[in-house]
Design a protein around this motif. Structure first.
Motif, mmCIF file in Angstrom:
data_model
loop_
_atom_site.group_PDB
_atom_site.id
_atom_site.type_symbol
_atom_site.label_atom_id
_atom_site.label_comp_id
_atom_site.label_asym_id
_atom_site.label_seq_id
_atom_site.Cartn_x
_atom_site.Cartn_y
_atom_site.Cartn_z
ATOM 1 N N LEU A 93 0.863 -1.179 0.000
ATOM 2 C CA LEU A 93 0.000 0.000 0.000
ATOM 3 C C LEU A 93 0.897 1.226 0.000
ATOM 4 O O LEU A 93 1.671 1.423 0.950
ATOM 5 C CB LEU A 93 -0.912 0.000 1.227
ATOM 6 C CG LEU A 93 -2.028 -1.039 1.262
ATOM 7 C CD1 LEU A 93 -2.842 -0.964 -0.020
ATOM 8 C CD2 LEU A 93 -1.537 -2.445 1.469
ATOM 9 N N SER A 94 0.832 1.993 -1.062
ATOM 10 C CA SER A 94 1.792 3.085 -1.227
ATOM 11 C C SER A 94 1.220 4.189 -2.099
ATOM 12 O O SER A 94 0.559 3.901 -3.104
ATOM 13 C CB SER A 94 3.057 2.534 -1.884
ATOM 14 O OG SER A 94 3.836 3.597 -2.406
ATOM 15 N N PRO A 95 1.500 5.454 -1.734
ATOM 16 C CA PRO A 95 1.046 6.556 -2.603
ATOM 17 C C PRO A 95 1.712 6.506 -3.983
ATOM 18 O O PRO A 95 1.265 7.174 -4.911
ATOM 19 C CB PRO A 95 1.441 7.824 -1.833
ATOM 20 C CG PRO A 95 2.449 7.398 -0.823
ATOM 21 C CD PRO A 95 2.201 5.947 -0.539
ATOM 22 N N GLU B 19 8.251 7.044 7.284
ATOM 23 C CA GLU B 19 8.417 7.640 5.946
ATOM 24 C C GLU B 19 8.338 6.581 4.853
ATOM 25 O O GLU B 19 8.499 6.894 3.671
ATOM 26 C CB GLU B 19 9.754 8.386 5.847
ATOM 27 C CG GLU B 19 9.965 9.472 6.906
ATOM 28 C CD GLU B 19 8.826 10.481 6.959
ATOM 29 O OE1 GLU B 19 8.457 11.017 5.893
ATOM 30 O OE2 GLU B 19 8.308 10.720 8.067
ATOM 31 N N GLY B 20 8.135 5.324 5.259
ATOM 32 C CA GLY B 20 8.030 4.262 4.265
ATOM 33 C C GLY B 20 8.950 3.091 4.578
ATOM 34 O O GLY B 20 9.360 2.909 5.727
ATOM 35 N N VAL B 21 9.285 2.309 3.541
ATOM 36 C CA VAL B 21 9.923 1.008 3.692
ATOM 37 C C VAL B 21 11.272 1.005 2.959
ATOM 38 O O VAL B 21 11.382 1.570 1.862
ATOM 39 C CB VAL B 21 8.992 -0.076 3.075
ATOM 40 C CG1 VAL B 21 9.627 -1.444 3.098
ATOM 41 C CG2 VAL B 21 7.643 -0.088 3.798
ATOM 42 N N THR C 182 -1.145 8.311 7.515
ATOM 43 C CA THR C 182 -0.097 7.980 8.503
ATOM 44 C C THR C 182 0.370 6.530 8.369
ATOM 45 O O THR C 182 1.343 6.145 8.988
ATOM 46 C CB THR C 182 -0.613 8.202 9.935
ATOM 47 O OG1 THR C 182 -1.747 7.379 10.131
ATOM 48 C CG2 THR C 182 -0.989 9.661 10.155
ATOM 49 N N GLY C 183 -0.342 5.724 7.580
ATOM 50 C CA GLY C 183 0.063 4.328 7.432
ATOM 51 C C GLY C 183 -0.774 3.624 6.382
ATOM 52 O O GLY C 183 -1.797 4.154 5.924
ATOM 53 N N GLY C 184 -0.367 2.416 6.033
ATOM 54 C CA GLY C 184 -1.046 1.660 4.983
ATOM 55 C C GLY C 184 -2.186 0.782 5.473
ATOM 56 O O GLY C 184 -2.802 0.079 4.661
HETATM 57 N N1 4FN Z 1 1.103 6.963 2.877
HETATM 58 C C1 4FN Z 1 1.603 11.756 -1.120
HETATM 59 C C2 4FN Z 1 2.932 12.041 -1.408
HETATM 60 C C3 4FN Z 1 3.946 11.605 -0.569
HETATM 61 C C4 4FN Z 1 3.651 10.876 0.594
HETATM 62 C C5 4FN Z 1 2.319 10.584 0.891
HETATM 63 C C6 4FN Z 1 1.960 9.799 2.092
HETATM 64 C C7 4FN Z 1 2.032 6.278 5.016
HETATM 65 C C8 4FN Z 1 4.349 5.318 5.041
HETATM 66 C C9 4FN Z 1 3.475 6.273 2.925
HETATM 67 C C10 4FN Z 1 -1.109 7.391 1.187
HETATM 68 C C11 4FN Z 1 -2.157 7.603 0.287
HETATM 69 C C12 4FN Z 1 -2.788 6.553 -0.328
HETATM 70 C C13 4FN Z 1 -1.159 3.668 0.865
HETATM 71 C C14 4FN Z 1 1.308 11.014 0.045
HETATM 72 C C15 4FN Z 1 -1.317 5.032 0.849
HETATM 73 C C16 4FN Z 1 -0.675 6.099 1.486
HETATM 74 C C17 4FN Z 1 -2.353 5.273 -0.044
HETATM 75 C C18 4FN Z 1 0.466 5.871 2.438
HETATM 76 C C19 4FN Z 1 3.273 6.065 5.843
HETATM 77 C C20 4FN Z 1 4.685 6.085 3.772
HETATM 78 C C21 4FN Z 1 2.321 6.959 3.701
HETATM 79 C C22 4FN Z 1 1.059 12.932 -3.262
HETATM 80 C C23 4FN Z 1 -0.339 11.040 -2.528
HETATM 81 C C24 4FN Z 1 -0.411 13.201 -1.323
HETATM 82 C C25 4FN Z 1 2.694 8.428 3.988
HETATM 83 C C26 4FN Z 1 0.488 12.241 -2.040
HETATM 84 N N2 4FN Z 1 -2.794 4.088 -0.530
HETATM 85 N N3 4FN Z 1 2.956 9.186 2.793
HETATM 86 O O1 4FN Z 1 0.793 9.685 2.405
HETATM 87 O O2 4FN Z 1 0.803 4.766 2.759
HETATM 88 O O3 4FN Z 1 -2.084 3.133 0.022
#
Ligand code: 4FN
Length: 241
Positions: free
Chosen positions: A88-90, A117-119, A140-142
């Motif tokens: 799950l990732s943006p 900040e991610g993986v 804040t999370g997936g």
């Molecule tokens: N989000 C954007 C750009 C950069 C970062 C983010 C963000 C959670 C771990 C990823 C977000 C949205 C939809 C997973 C967002 C999703 C996530 C998702 C997600 C913590 C890093 C993070 C340009 C999209 C606004 C935080 C945009 N669908 N980073 O939200 O996991 O699945």
């Protein structure tokens, strides 16, 4: 039975949310199983840390590769085949009804939920993840995205919805928005239910509803309307609306 495995730092969030409503019943009926794996259970760090600072500097922390990799290997022990791993990732391809339908065919799915900040990129490589996003906003999370996907996918699994509801799936996912709907009472604060719905003429009702769906979709979601008309050109509204 379809098996959904979720790799997460907040397993209660997954187990709790999926225990309600239609997914909850599907789990109790053993049509699907949703198992949350706590990534922290797999850390070899004496302080149980699962995150560290990024090489090269910069703000925030990253999820480390080792606990994620070992958590995944533990999940593989439960799997019959090689499961698709969805991160799950943006940065992902946008989740939509078509992808839900495709994923509902899979016997096993693994979801990886990011935090901080991610993986570490090497975890994504080792697990051969597919990146999937539920939309463009900062989270804040997936976990909530994983729950959204599990909700959309499970209801498409055979036997999860009752007969009346599954009859509606086709119309619901034909790509158009729903027509306006009304239930009792017939008049509320002077507002009447449209006369045609009380007429008992099912042909006329169906026709009205289809037209309302087209009007609404064109007005509210023009890109969905255009896509629908490309596959059903004879239904295009003539523009005099
Ligand atoms: N989000 C954007 C750009 C950069 C970062 C983010 C963000 C959670 C771990 C990823 C977000 C949205 C939809 C997973 C967002 C999703 C996530 C998702 C997600 C913590 C890093 C993070 C340009 C999209 C606004 C935080 C945009 N669908 N980073 O939200 O996991 O699945």
């Amino acid at each position: 039975m379809k098996s959904y495995y979720v790799m997460t730092l907040f397993p209660e969030m997954i187990e709790n949310a999926s225990s309600f409503s239609i997914t909850g019943r599907a789990i109790r009926d053993e049509r699907i199983s949703v198992k949350a794996f706590d990534i922290r259970d797999y850390t070899k760090d004496p302080h149980r840390h699962v995150d560290d600072a990024p090489y090269g500097g910069g703000a925030g922390m990253l999820m480390q590769v080792q606990p994620i990799h070992d958590c995944f290997l533990a999940i593989l022990e439960h799997c019959g085949g090689i499961p698709r791993v969805l991160h799950l990732s943006p940065q992902g391809r946008c989740f939509d009804q078509r992808l839900a339908e495709e994923l509902a065919e899979e016997e096993e799915l693994v979801f990886l939920c990011g935090h901080y900040e991610g993986v570490d990129e090497r975890a994504l490589e080792l697990l051969h993840t597919e990146n999937i996003s539920i939309g463009d906003y900062v989270l804040t999370g997936g976990e909530l995205p994983a729950l959204v996907m599990i909700d959309a996918i499970s209801r498409l699994v055979s036997g999860v919805l009752n007969k009346e509801a599954s009859h509606e799936i086709e119309s619901f996912s034909n790509g158009l928005l729903e027509y306006p709907q009304y239930t009792r009472p017939e008049i509320y604060e002077g507002r009447r239910v449209p006369e045609i719905l009380l007429s008992g003429d099912h042909k006329k009702v169906d026709c009205w509803r289809q037209r309302q769906s087209l009007l609404r979709t064109k007005e509210r979601r023009p890109e969905l309307y255009e896509a629908y008309i490309r596959s059903h050109p004879e239904e295009a509204l003539n523009g005099a609306e």
